[in-house]
Motif scaffolding. Sequence first.
Motif, PDB file in Angstrom:
ATOM      1  N   UNK A  89       0.828  -1.215   0.000  1.00 45.83           N
ATOM      2  CA  UNK A  89       0.000   0.000   0.000  1.00 45.83           C
ATOM      3  C   UNK A  89       0.858   1.259   0.000  1.00 45.83           C
ATOM      4  N   UNK A  90       2.162   1.095   0.140  1.00 40.17           N
ATOM      5  CA  UNK A  90       3.070   2.241   0.125  1.00 40.17           C
ATOM      6  C   UNK A  90       2.970   2.979  -1.200  1.00 40.17           C
ATOM      7  N   UNK A  91       2.681   4.279  -1.127  1.00 40.26           N
ATOM      8  CA  UNK A  91       2.476   5.070  -2.338  1.00 40.26           C
ATOM      9  C   UNK A  91       2.202   6.515  -1.944  1.00 40.26           C
ATOM     10  N   UNK A  92       2.217   7.373  -2.935  1.00 37.09           N
ATOM     11  CA  UNK A  92       1.678   8.716  -2.769  1.00 37.09           C
ATOM     12  C   UNK A  92       0.200   8.632  -3.119  1.00 37.09           C
ATOM     13  N   UNK A  93      -0.626   9.114  -2.221  1.00 34.92           N
ATOM     14  CA  UNK A  93      -2.066   9.063  -2.402  1.00 34.92           C
ATOM     15  C   UNK A  93      -2.571  10.449  -2.811  1.00 34.92           C
ATOM     16  N   UNK A  94      -3.386  10.452  -3.852  1.00 34.86           N
ATOM     17  CA  UNK A  94      -3.928  11.682  -4.398  1.00 34.86           C
ATOM     18  C   UNK A  94      -5.453  11.658  -4.331  1.00 34.86           C
ATOM     19  N   UNK A  95      -6.034  12.787  -3.969  1.00 36.45           N
ATOM     20  CA  UNK A  95      -7.475  12.898  -4.111  1.00 36.45           C
ATOM     21  C   UNK A  95      -7.782  13.591  -5.433  1.00 36.45           C
ATOM     22  N   UNK A  96      -8.903  13.249  -5.982  1.00 34.74           N
ATOM     23  CA  UNK A  96      -9.325  13.796  -7.272  1.00 34.74           C
ATOM     24  C   UNK A  96     -10.821  14.042  -7.236  1.00 34.74           C
ATOM     25  N   UNK A  97     -11.262  14.950  -8.102  1.00 33.76           N
ATOM     26  CA  UNK A  97     -12.672  15.301  -8.114  1.00 33.76           C
ATOM     27  C   UNK A  97     -13.110  15.714  -9.505  1.00 33.76           C
ATOM     28  N   UNK A  98     -14.352  15.435  -9.794  1.00 35.40           N
ATOM     29  CA  UNK A  98     -14.973  15.944 -11.010  1.00 35.40           C
ATOM     30  C   UNK A  98     -16.468  15.720 -10.925  1.00 35.40           C
ATOM     31  N   UNK A  99     -17.173  16.348 -11.811  1.00 37.20           N
ATOM     32  CA  UNK A  99     -18.616  16.213 -11.793  1.00 37.20           C
ATOM     33  C   UNK A  99     -19.027  14.858 -12.369  1.00 37.20           C
ATOM     34  N   UNK A 100     -20.135  14.325 -11.901  1.00 42.21           N
ATOM     35  CA  UNK A 100     -20.618  13.052 -12.455  1.00 42.21           C
ATOM     36  C   UNK A 100     -20.855  13.128 -13.962  1.00 42.21           C
ATOM     37  N   UNK A 101     -21.307  14.283 -14.421  1.00 40.05           N
ATOM     38  CA  UNK A 101     -21.553  14.436 -15.856  1.00 40.05           C
ATOM     39  C   UNK A 101     -20.256  14.313 -16.643  1.00 40.05           C
ATOM     40  N   UNK A 102     -19.181  14.905 -16.117  1.00 40.97           N
ATOM     41  CA  UNK A 102     -17.903  14.846 -16.801  1.00 40.97           C
ATOM     42  C   UNK A 102     -17.303  13.439 -16.749  1.00 40.97           C
ATOM     43  N   UNK A 103     -17.463  12.777 -15.607  1.00 38.28           N
ATOM     44  CA  UNK A 103     -16.862  11.456 -15.447  1.00 38.28           C
ATOM     45  C   UNK A 103     -17.612  10.384 -16.218  1.00 38.28           C
ATOM     46  N   UNK A 104     -18.910  10.541 -16.312  1.00 38.81           N
ATOM     47  CA  UNK A 104     -19.705   9.451 -16.865  1.00 38.81           C
ATOM     48  C   UNK A 104     -19.525   8.244 -15.967  1.00 38.81           C
ATOM     49  N   UNK A 105     -19.222   7.121 -16.516  1.00 45.44           N
ATOM     50  CA  UNK A 105     -18.986   5.925 -15.724  1.00 45.44           C
ATOM     51  C   UNK A 105     -17.515   5.682 -15.448  1.00 45.44           C
ATOM     52  N   UNK A 106     -16.655   6.635 -15.796  1.00 39.60           N
ATOM     53  CA  UNK A 106     -15.212   6.424 -15.725  1.00 39.60           C
ATOM     54  C   UNK A 106     -14.606   6.910 -14.419  1.00 39.60           C
ATOM     55  N   UNK A 107     -15.261   6.628 -13.297  1.00 38.80           N
ATOM     56  CA  UNK A 107     -14.752   7.080 -11.998  1.00 38.80           C
ATOM     57  C   UNK A 107     -13.410   6.439 -11.662  1.00 38.80           C
ATOM     58  N   UNK A 108     -13.078   5.295 -12.303  1.00 36.54           N
ATOM     59  CA  UNK A 108     -11.857   4.552 -12.004  1.00 36.54           C
ATOM     60  C   UNK A 108     -10.676   5.008 -12.851  1.00 36.54           C
ATOM     61  N   UNK A 109     -10.918   5.901 -13.790  1.00 36.54           N
ATOM     62  CA  UNK A 109      -9.885   6.323 -14.744  1.00 36.54           C
ATOM     63  C   UNK A 109      -9.317   7.681 -14.351  1.00 36.54           C
ATOM     64  N   UNK A 110      -8.035   7.718 -14.047  1.00 32.58           N
ATOM     65  CA  UNK A 110      -7.406   8.967 -13.656  1.00 32.58           C
ATOM     66  C   UNK A 110      -7.462  10.044 -14.714  1.00 32.58           C
ATOM     67  N   UNK A 111      -7.463   9.643 -15.962  1.00 28.07           N
ATOM     68  CA  UNK A 111      -7.472  10.633 -17.040  1.00 28.07           C
ATOM     69  C   UNK A 111      -8.809  11.336 -17.160  1.00 28.07           C
ATOM     70  N   UNK A 112      -9.836  10.816 -16.489  1.00 24.41           N
ATOM     71  CA  UNK A 112     -11.164  11.421 -16.576  1.00 24.41           C
ATOM     72  C   UNK A 112     -11.327  12.601 -15.629  1.00 24.41           C
ATOM     73  N   UNK A 113     -10.421  12.749 -14.668  1.00 19.98           N
ATOM     74  CA  UNK A 113     -10.569  13.783 -13.643  1.00 19.98           C
ATOM     75  C   UNK A 113      -9.831  15.064 -14.017  1.00 19.98           C
ATOM     76  N   UNK A 114     -10.483  16.185 -13.781  1.00 18.47           N
ATOM     77  CA  UNK A 114      -9.860  17.474 -14.041  1.00 18.47           C
ATOM     78  C   UNK A 114      -9.157  18.066 -12.828  1.00 18.47           C
TER      79      UNK A 114
END
Length: 126
Positions: A89-114
């Motif tokens: 589990x050792x890592x740098x942990x990042x929080x991310x956010x975006x609107x549901x409309x922008x993400x669609x179903x891609x909540x698991x994809x880092x490239x989907x977050x602004x």
Amino acid sequence: VQLQASGGGLVQAGGSLRLSCAASGLTFSRFTMSWFRQAPGKEREFVAAVRWSGSKTYYADSVKGRFTISRDNAKNTVYLQMNSLKAEDTAVYYCASDSPRSLGGSYYSGTAYDYWGQGTLVTVSS
């Protein structure tokens, strides 16, 4: 938009940590909030996500049953409770956010977050 992650540190295997991510500059209660992590030499990976109301959560298989994501919309903060920590589990942990409309179903994809926080380092010693 600003996301400020905190709570990382050094912990022994089997221990616990709670990460926090305070958000500003967005209508927090309407946004999906997520955690990703990146271990040394590895690609960034999805950890967990929580929908705007907190009623729906998603987890990577590697953390399911050990990590819990939650949010407090009154405090504009999302949390990641990490139990039974392992060396992997050792890592740098990042929080991310975006609107549901922008993400669609891609909540698991880092490239989907602004919107991304600066990261907080979690080190688990074995």
